[in-house]
Write a protein that holds these residues in place. Structure first.
Motif: not given
Length: 364
Positions: A1-18, A49-51
């Motif tokens: 299973m691929d590791k999820l990216p860190m959250v940089y933008a709380r309202e963004g999708s997983t793809e956007f944070n990746a 930096g704060r997510g």
């Protein structure tokens, strides 16, 4: 299973944070390659930096909105190398945002960071993009984990009130000339929301309850209780909620720029918060904002120790005046006067506002 990216933008999708993670990784590697021998780490601060970075839709695609606030840690004192600036300019062009790197920090600099809001936020909520993952947590002074000094509420209000003042000047310019080009298309709206966010944050600093987490601050502002001389707390909470929404997803609010009448309304709230937090901090009280502006007490005592008086004199002499006071002391009083009695049609008020902003740029 691929590791999820860190959250940089709380309202963004997983793809956007990746996408953000991949982009920052590439940027960091290019910075390291530009200065291999002196590189220690590259750290991301600010909203991303704060997510809590913003995500906006442009032509149906998720896009960046805030700046990238980067801190470069190096082995010896230096200015930002030209090769690094070339890297940041490249990414600014690619991403259509600013990529900011301040003066590089050494380990010794980190050990002596001042007790200020910016550095508390940085220490408690950051991402080390490349290099020593503990470069901040292992070296920053422990007082950055303590509650902020209450004077930081005043400093924050100075910063955000200055942005509101700039927004007023831009709104006035648009009235006079609808074709006037602002610094950027969202300048007025963004500075208005940043100012209203500072109302709740200043109250939390005063109550020694501030935290870098935006969503936790949102909860704490909601729980604030009314006090004497803060009867408009419900309205301040409503403004804070709107500002949080804007910070996370700017395009979820109307895209039109705020008009001058709305900014005048926000200035009244700025004045009320200023007088409240300053009264709580100092134990003094003022009948009006003009009384506060005319009160020549020293706001930042730590800038007026014996060791710093000569520095203050030198800085003032460079401005063509003699004073023992740190120049920012003038700014606190002057901004209170400007926002407490806004007269955008008065040439003298406009001249004073522009003079204020010139000095603020130096001592913010």
């Amino acid at each position: 299973m691929d590791k999820l990216p860190m959250v940089y933008a709380r309202e963004g999708s997983t793809e956007f944070n990746a996408f953000i993670e991949k982009t920052l990784g590439a940027l960091a590697e290019e910075v390291r390659q530009a200065m291999i021998s002196t590189f220690v780490a590259l750290v991301l601060g600010g909203g991303y930096g704060r997510g809590d970075g913003a995500c906006v839709l442009r032509e149906g695609n998720e896009s960046l909105y805030n700046d990238f606030d980067l801190f470069l840690v190096v082995t010896k004192p230096m200015e930002v190398p030209l090769q690094v600036l070339e890297v940041t300019k490249k990414y600014e062009h690619m991403l259509n945002i600013e990529v900011d790197i301040g003066k590089p920090l050494t380990i010794n600099d980190i050990k002596h960071l001042p007790r200020q809001l910016m550095y508390q936020d940085l220490l408690q909520a950051h991402v080390v993009l490349l290099g020593d993952q503990k470069v901040l947590t292992a070296n920053a002074p422990s007082y950055l984990l303590e509650p902020l000094p209450q004077v930081d509420a005043l400093r924050l209000l100075l910063n955000r009130g200055s942005g509101l003042l700039q927004a007023m000047l831009e709104a006035r310019a648009l009235v006079l000339d609808p074709s006037h080009q602002m610094p950027d298309p969202d300048f007025i709206r963004r500075n208005r929301e940043k100012c209203t966010l500072s109302f709740g944050d200043s109250l939390l600093i005063q109550a020694e309850s501030y935290t870098p987490s935006l969503l936790e601050r949102q909860k704490r502002v909601k729980s604030l209780k009314k006090e004497k001389n803060l009867e408009n707390l419900d309205e301040l909470k409503s403004l804070y909620e709107e500002a949080v929404t804007f910070k996370l997803r700017p395009d979820s609010l109307p895209l039109c720029q705020n008009e001058l009448d709305d900014l005048l309304y926000i200035a009244d709230y700025w004045v009320s918060v200023l007088l409240f937090v300053e009264s709580k901090r100092t134990g003094k009280s003022w009948a009006s904002v003009s009384t506060y502006a005319n009160d020549d007490f020293i706001r930042e005592s730590e800038q007026h120790t014996k060791k710093k008086l000569l520095r203050n004199v030198v800085k003032n002499l460079k401005r063509g005046k003699f004073s023992l006071r740190y120049p920012r002391e003038q700014l606190y009083r002057q901004l209170a006067s400007l926002l407490g009695n806004v007269q955008v049609s008065d040439p003298d008020w406009n001249r004073e506002a522009k003079d204020f902003l010139s000095l603020w740029q130096l001592y913010n």
